[in-house]
Write an enzyme that holds these catalytic residues in place. Structure first.
Site, PDB file in Angstrom:
ATOM      1  N   ASN A   1     -10.066   1.454   4.509  1.00 18.12           N
ATOM      2  CA  ASN A   1      -9.997   1.006   3.374  1.00 18.12           C
ATOM      3  C   ASN A   1     -11.349   0.650   2.693  1.00 18.12           C
ATOM      4  O   ASN A   1     -12.323   0.276   3.561  1.00 18.12           O
ATOM      5  CB  ASN A   1      -9.331  -0.216   3.547  1.00 18.12           C
ATOM      6  CG  ASN A   1      -9.403  -1.341   2.362  1.00 18.12           C
ATOM      7  OD1 ASN A   1     -10.003  -2.550   2.476  1.00 18.12           O
ATOM      8  ND2 ASN A   1      -9.119  -0.837   1.159  1.00 18.12           N
ATOM      9  N   GLY A   2     -11.590   0.694   1.401  1.00 17.85           N
ATOM     10  CA  GLY A   2     -12.862   0.280   0.875  1.00 17.85           C
ATOM     11  C   GLY A   2     -13.322   1.539  -0.252  1.00 17.85           C
ATOM     12  O   GLY A   2     -13.609   2.723   0.190  1.00 17.85           O
ATOM     13  N   ASP A   3     -13.272   1.226  -1.472  1.00 18.16           N
ATOM     14  CA  ASP A   3     -14.027   1.997  -2.609  1.00 18.16           C
ATOM     15  C   ASP A   3     -13.227   3.315  -2.691  1.00 18.16           C
ATOM     16  O   ASP A   3     -13.900   4.448  -3.098  1.00 18.16           O
ATOM     17  CB  ASP A   3     -15.426   2.361  -2.227  1.00 18.16           C
ATOM     18  CG  ASP A   3     -16.337   1.012  -2.068  1.00 18.16           C
ATOM     19  OD1 ASP A   3     -15.807  -0.031  -2.517  1.00 18.16           O
ATOM     20  OD2 ASP A   3     -17.210   1.241  -1.321  1.00 18.16           O
TER      21      ASP A   3
ATOM     22  N   MET B   1      -3.176  -7.700  -2.382  1.00 17.87           N
ATOM     23  CA  MET B   1      -4.403  -8.191  -3.117  1.00 17.87           C
ATOM     24  C   MET B   1      -4.104  -9.404  -3.753  1.00 17.87           C
ATOM     25  O   MET B   1      -2.785  -9.692  -4.449  1.00 17.87           O
ATOM     26  CB  MET B   1      -5.045  -7.457  -4.067  1.00 17.87           C
ATOM     27  CG  MET B   1      -5.703  -6.362  -3.330  1.00 17.87           C
ATOM     28  SD  MET B   1      -6.773  -5.566  -4.609  1.00 17.87           S
ATOM     29  CE  MET B   1      -5.605  -4.654  -5.307  1.00 17.87           C
TER      30      MET B   1
ATOM     31  N   GLN C   1       1.745 -10.019   4.188  1.00 12.64           N
ATOM     32  CA  GLN C   1       0.659 -10.248   5.019  1.00 12.64           C
ATOM     33  C   GLN C   1       0.269 -11.980   4.866  1.00 12.64           C
ATOM     34  O   GLN C   1       0.420 -12.570   4.139  1.00 12.64           O
ATOM     35  CB  GLN C   1      -0.768  -9.847   4.281  1.00 12.64           C
ATOM     36  CG  GLN C   1      -2.113  -9.912   5.010  1.00 12.64           C
ATOM     37  CD  GLN C   1      -3.211  -9.631   4.187  1.00 12.64           C
ATOM     38  OE1 GLN C   1      -3.480 -10.093   3.184  1.00 12.64           O
ATOM     39  NE2 GLN C   1      -3.908  -8.481   4.746  1.00 12.64           N
TER      40      GLN C   1
ATOM     41  N   CYS D   1     -10.448 -11.708   4.971  1.00 12.84           N
ATOM     42  CA  CYS D   1     -10.743 -12.340   3.748  1.00 12.84           C
ATOM     43  C   CYS D   1     -12.008 -12.949   3.821  1.00 12.84           C
ATOM     44  O   CYS D   1     -12.450 -13.786   4.608  1.00 12.84           O
ATOM     45  CB  CYS D   1      -9.475 -13.238   3.433  1.00 12.84           C
ATOM     46  SG  CYS D   1     -10.120 -14.175   1.665  1.00 12.84           S
TER      47      CYS D   1
ATOM     48  N   LYS E   1      -5.533  -6.600   9.551  1.00  9.85           N
ATOM     49  CA  LYS E   1      -6.568  -6.024   8.775  1.00  9.85           C
ATOM     50  C   LYS E   1      -7.855  -6.680   8.808  1.00  9.85           C
ATOM     51  O   LYS E   1      -7.860  -8.031   9.077  1.00  9.85           O
ATOM     52  CB  LYS E   1      -6.078  -6.184   7.268  1.00  9.85           C
ATOM     53  CG  LYS E   1      -7.045  -5.657   6.344  1.00  9.85           C
ATOM     54  CD  LYS E   1      -6.586  -5.265   5.115  1.00  9.85           C
ATOM     55  CE  LYS E   1      -7.776  -4.878   3.898  1.00  9.85           C
ATOM     56  NZ  LYS E   1      -7.798  -5.884   2.993  1.00  9.85           N
TER      57      LYS E   1
ATOM     58  N   GLY F   1      -7.032  -0.651  -2.916  1.00 10.99           N
ATOM     59  CA  GLY F   1      -6.814  -1.907  -3.656  1.00 10.99           C
ATOM     60  C   GLY F   1      -6.960  -1.690  -5.283  1.00 10.99           C
ATOM     61  O   GLY F   1      -6.369  -1.248  -5.947  1.00 10.99           O
ATOM     62  N   ARG F   2      -8.442  -1.955  -5.385  1.00 15.91           N
ATOM     63  CA  ARG F   2      -8.941  -2.036  -6.721  1.00 15.91           C
ATOM     64  C   ARG F   2      -8.761  -0.773  -7.546  1.00 15.91           C
ATOM     65  O   ARG F   2      -8.551  -0.685  -8.712  1.00 15.91           O
ATOM     66  CB  ARG F   2     -10.321  -2.476  -6.816  1.00 15.91           C
ATOM     67  CG  ARG F   2     -10.509  -3.795  -6.502  1.00 15.91           C
ATOM     68  CD  ARG F   2     -11.946  -4.212  -6.013  1.00 15.91           C
ATOM     69  NE  ARG F   2     -12.452  -3.408  -4.919  1.00 15.91           N
ATOM     70  CZ  ARG F   2     -13.801  -3.391  -4.354  1.00 15.91           C
ATOM     71  NH1 ARG F   2     -14.595  -3.983  -5.039  1.00 15.91           N
ATOM     72  NH2 ARG F   2     -14.333  -2.721  -3.520  1.00 15.91           N
TER      73      ARG F   2
END
Ligand SMILES: Cc1cc2nc3c(=O)[nH]c(=O)nc-3n(C[C@H](O)[C@H](O)[C@H](O)COP(=O)(O)O)c2cc1C
Length: 321
Positions: free
Chosen positions: A188-190, A1, A54, A84, A125, A212-213
């Site tokens: 990936n995601g959430d 990130m 990346q 992105c 990705k 990630g987050r």
């Protein structure tokens, strides 16, 4: 990130047991032009730990040379960003814009593949598609694999969604079903909790999960997931004392590795991450953001954690929005 997975952040996650970390996305153009700011971000993990680099771009030659630079610093894999959504990236027809140009995307994978030694994976990705009407992730993933991608990571949102709404697990499942079984698919995601991790695995059939987050200020998530994967109970979020210790270590890494000009800024970011959701976190952030002296920023956060600890606040159990 970008502006997150620098060396200090990756190191803390590695210490908490993450399987693999990946650098911020790095512009192949900037790397091959010798831009110091970008080259500074091309950092191997400490102690010989595995890491991925990346890169993004749309010129075969530059992507190949950037990949070679990643290999030269010891990368275990080279990942190509085709996800992105940022305007400045998409305006250059890079990142998620490549999902609208699968033939060019394939040629980039081929170029990077031929520049990287055979034993090192080249991975891609991408997102679920450009927008709701163009959810081409499954066929796009297959095309990337045909061009030489050894692993696919899918963020279950479209470019148009950006970071809004929810990541769509059905798209990730569709990619898993479409891609040959020997190619790992990463969902990936959430994924913010251990339960999210297992739900992602179960609902999509994905082979691994990218977080990630959810790791911002909560590297303990990796420890929790690992414990559960080993059949043990989740140790949960840390006590205030442990949070303070890991914050201190993160700060030490930042102090050792951040460029002096960015030191205060990086320390403030760490304060924001590690205090998020805790009692009076807005207050400590406000005080830290008003300070210019790195030592004072560190001290104010340490005092905050000490006070919480004395109040008997459990930093994990009682998050206060
Ligand atoms: C501040 C920020 C920077 C990001 N930078 C990158 C990046 O450099 N490369 C990338 O592949 N994804 C990047 N992403 C997207 C994340 O890797 C991830 O796909 C997305 O946030 C969804 O996963 P999450 O819910 O686990 O965060 C970034 C996201 C954020 C919030």
């Amino acid at each position: 990130m970008a502006a997150v997975t620098d060396l200090p952040f990756r190191t803390i996650c590695e210490e908490m047991g993450v399987g693999l970390t990946i650098t911020e996305f790095l512009s192949a153009h900037a790397l091959t032009e010798g831009a110091a700011k970008t080259i500074d971000k091309l950092t191997p993990s400490l102690h010989g730990r595995r890491f991925g680099v990346q890169i993004f771009g749309r010129e075969e030659e530059r992507m190949a040379r950037a990949a070679e630079m990643a290999v030269d610093i010891g990368a275990s894999l080279v990942d190509i960003n085709m996800g992105c959504p940022a305007k400045r990236v998409v305006a250059g027809a890079c990142g998620s814009a490549l999902m609208r140009e699968p033939a060019l995307a394939q040629s980039l994978v081929r170029a990077v593949r031929s520049a990287v030694p055979e034993h090192l994976p080249v991975t891609v990705k991408h997102r679920s598609g450009w927008d709701e009407r163009h959810l081409n992730a499954p066929e796009f993933a297959v095309a990337m694999v045909e061009a030489g991608a050894a692993m696919i990571t899918v963020h279950g949102r479209t470019r148009v969604q950006g970071f809004s709404g929810r990541a769509d697990r059905a798209v990730i499942a569709a990619v898993r079903a479409a891609v040959p079984s020997e190619i790992p698919v990463v969902g990936n995601g959430d994924v913010l909790t251990v339960d999210d991790y297992f739900a992602m695995r179960e609902q999509t059939g994905c082979d691994a999960v990218m977080i990630g987050r959810g790791a911002l200020g909560n590297p303990w998530l990796f420890r929790s997931i690992n414990e559960r994967l080993q059949g043990r109970s989740d140790p949960g979020r840390p006590s205030c004392d442990e949070r303070a210790r890991v914050f201190d270590r993160h700060v030490d890494y930042i102090s050792a590795h951040a460029p002096p000009k960015k030191l205060v800024h990086e320390l403030r970011k760490a304060v924001a991450w590690y205090t998020k959701g805790l009692r009076d976190s807005a207050g400590v952030r406000e005080r830290a953001f008003a300070l210019m002296d790195p030592l004072q920023v560190k001290t104010i956060a340490q005092k905050y954690f000490r006070d919480l600890s004395q109040l008997g606040v459990d930093s994990g159990a009682q998050p206060v929005a």
